[in-house]
Motif scaffolding. Structure first.
Motif, PDB file in Angstrom:
ATOM      1  N   PRO A   1       9.545  11.523  -6.678  1.00  0.00           N
ATOM      2  CA  PRO A   1       8.188  11.467  -6.345  1.00  0.00           C
ATOM      3  C   PRO A   1       7.426  10.296  -5.767  1.00  0.00           C
ATOM      4  O   PRO A   1       7.886   9.278  -6.227  1.00  0.00           O
ATOM      5  N   VAL A   2       6.821  10.601  -4.632  1.00  0.00           N
ATOM      6  CA  VAL A   2       5.964   9.297  -4.033  1.00  0.00           C
ATOM      7  C   VAL A   2       4.636   9.367  -4.821  1.00  0.00           C
ATOM      8  O   VAL A   2       4.020  10.315  -5.149  1.00  0.00           O
ATOM      9  N   SER A   3       4.544   8.001  -5.398  1.00  0.00           N
ATOM     10  CA  SER A   3       3.321   7.751  -6.197  1.00  0.00           C
ATOM     11  C   SER A   3       1.976   7.749  -5.591  1.00  0.00           C
ATOM     12  O   SER A   3       1.965   7.513  -4.388  1.00  0.00           O
ATOM     13  N   ARG A   4       1.034   7.799  -6.040  1.00  0.00           N
ATOM     14  CA  ARG A   4      -0.584   7.599  -5.674  1.00  0.00           C
ATOM     15  C   ARG A   4      -0.559   6.351  -4.981  1.00  0.00           C
ATOM     16  O   ARG A   4      -1.028   6.253  -3.810  1.00  0.00           O
ATOM     17  N   ARG A   5       0.059   5.340  -5.665  1.00  0.00           N
ATOM     18  CA  ARG A   5      -0.184   3.819  -5.162  1.00  0.00           C
ATOM     19  C   ARG A   5       0.705   3.797  -3.720  1.00  0.00           C
ATOM     20  O   ARG A   5       0.042   3.204  -2.846  1.00  0.00           O
ATOM     21  N   ASP A   6       2.092   4.557  -3.461  1.00  0.00           N
ATOM     22  CA  ASP A   6       2.678   4.236  -2.440  1.00  0.00           C
ATOM     23  C   ASP A   6       1.518   5.012  -1.276  1.00  0.00           C
ATOM     24  O   ASP A   6       1.775   4.459  -0.074  1.00  0.00           O
ATOM     25  N   ARG A   7       0.986   6.042  -1.805  1.00  0.00           N
ATOM     26  CA  ARG A   7       0.325   6.990  -0.651  1.00  0.00           C
ATOM     27  C   ARG A   7      -0.818   6.061  -0.188  1.00  0.00           C
ATOM     28  O   ARG A   7      -1.193   5.950   0.977  1.00  0.00           O
ATOM     29  N   GLN A   8      -1.591   5.308  -1.211  1.00  0.00           N
ATOM     30  CA  GLN A   8      -2.554   4.534  -0.882  1.00  0.00           C
ATOM     31  C   GLN A   8      -2.133   3.259   0.180  1.00  0.00           C
ATOM     32  O   GLN A   8      -3.065   2.814   0.890  1.00  0.00           O
ATOM     33  N   ILE A   9      -0.993   2.739  -0.191  1.00  0.00           N
ATOM     34  CA  ILE A   9      -0.520   1.673   0.612  1.00  0.00           C
ATOM     35  C   ILE A   9      -0.091   2.151   2.058  1.00  0.00           C
ATOM     36  O   ILE A   9      -0.451   1.512   3.097  1.00  0.00           O
ATOM     37  N   ASP A  10       0.311   3.345   2.189  1.00  0.00           N
ATOM     38  CA  ASP A  10       0.657   3.976   3.346  1.00  0.00           C
ATOM     39  C   ASP A  10      -0.706   4.129   4.176  1.00  0.00           C
ATOM     40  O   ASP A  10      -0.678   3.960   5.546  1.00  0.00           O
ATOM     41  N   LEU A  11      -1.636   4.574   3.519  1.00  0.00           N
ATOM     42  CA  LEU A  11      -2.907   5.058   4.001  1.00  0.00           C
ATOM     43  C   LEU A  11      -3.562   3.721   4.523  1.00  0.00           C
ATOM     44  O   LEU A  11      -4.277   3.464   5.723  1.00  0.00           O
ATOM     45  N   GLY A  12      -3.675   2.576   3.597  1.00  0.00           N
ATOM     46  CA  GLY A  12      -3.966   1.515   4.094  1.00  0.00           C
ATOM     47  C   GLY A  12      -3.373   0.957   5.340  1.00  0.00           C
ATOM     48  O   GLY A  12      -4.210   0.219   6.247  1.00  0.00           O
ATOM     49  N   ALA A  13      -2.179   1.175   5.551  1.00  0.00           N
ATOM     50  CA  ALA A  13      -1.436   0.224   6.569  1.00  0.00           C
ATOM     51  C   ALA A  13      -1.797   1.064   7.686  1.00  0.00           C
ATOM     52  O   ALA A  13      -1.917   0.638   8.834  1.00  0.00           O
ATOM     53  N   LEU A  14      -2.111   2.575   7.817  1.00  0.00           N
ATOM     54  CA  LEU A  14      -2.216   3.448   8.734  1.00  0.00           C
ATOM     55  C   LEU A  14      -3.646   2.969   9.229  1.00  0.00           C
ATOM     56  O   LEU A  14      -3.909   2.921  10.433  1.00  0.00           O
ATOM     57  N   LEU A  15      -4.554   2.803   8.390  1.00  0.00           N
ATOM     58  CA  LEU A  15      -6.145   2.464   8.780  1.00  0.00           C
ATOM     59  C   LEU A  15      -6.124   0.894   9.443  1.00  0.00           C
ATOM     60  O   LEU A  15      -6.695   0.924  10.236  1.00  0.00           O
ATOM     61  N   LEU A  16      -5.262  -0.163   9.117  1.00  0.00           N
ATOM     62  CA  LEU A  16      -5.108  -1.119   9.870  1.00  0.00           C
ATOM     63  C   LEU A  16      -4.576  -0.997  11.206  1.00  0.00           C
ATOM     64  O   LEU A  16      -5.269  -1.689  12.090  1.00  0.00           O
ATOM     65  N   ILE A  17      -3.620  -0.386  11.362  1.00  0.00           N
ATOM     66  CA  ILE A  17      -2.952   0.006  12.758  1.00  0.00           C
ATOM     67  C   ILE A  17      -4.147   0.802  13.659  1.00  0.00           C
ATOM     68  O   ILE A  17      -4.448   0.509  14.427  1.00  0.00           O
TER      69      ILE A  17
END
Length: 89
Positions: A3-19
């Motif tokens: 399962p994908v953790s909440r932390r992983d989702r937040q890191i992905d969201l942060g990367a997407l926001l930076l882009i």
């Protein structure tokens, strides 16, 4: 399947926001540079046009930098997730 953790989702969201923020910054700078490029010898624009062009150029560099950082964060996070996934199988 891991399962994908909440932390992983937040890191992905942060990367997407930076882009997304980097792309928006780059587009704003491109529009400013296009506006400045419309000036001519007969219409040289405001006195600070050269300073504004430099500022817009640096803003576009910052946008490209944010996009690059977001991509690196996303790729590293995906690699770490793939490594954890292989370790649990």
């Amino acid at each position: 399947m891991t399962p994908v953790s909440r932390r992983d989702r937040q890191i992905d969201l942060g990367a997407l926001l930076l882009i997304v923020i980097g792309a928006a910054l780059y587009i704003v700078a491109a529009v400013q540079l296009h506006t400045i490029s419309l000036y001519s010898r007969t219409n040289p624009g405001p006195p600070g046009a050269l300073v504004a062009a430099d500022r817009a150029r640096y803003m576009s560099y910052a946008g490209v930098g944010l996009i690059a950082v977001g991509c690196v964060i996303g790729v590293v996070a995906a690699g770490l997730h793939a490594r954890r996934r292989r370790a649990t199988q």
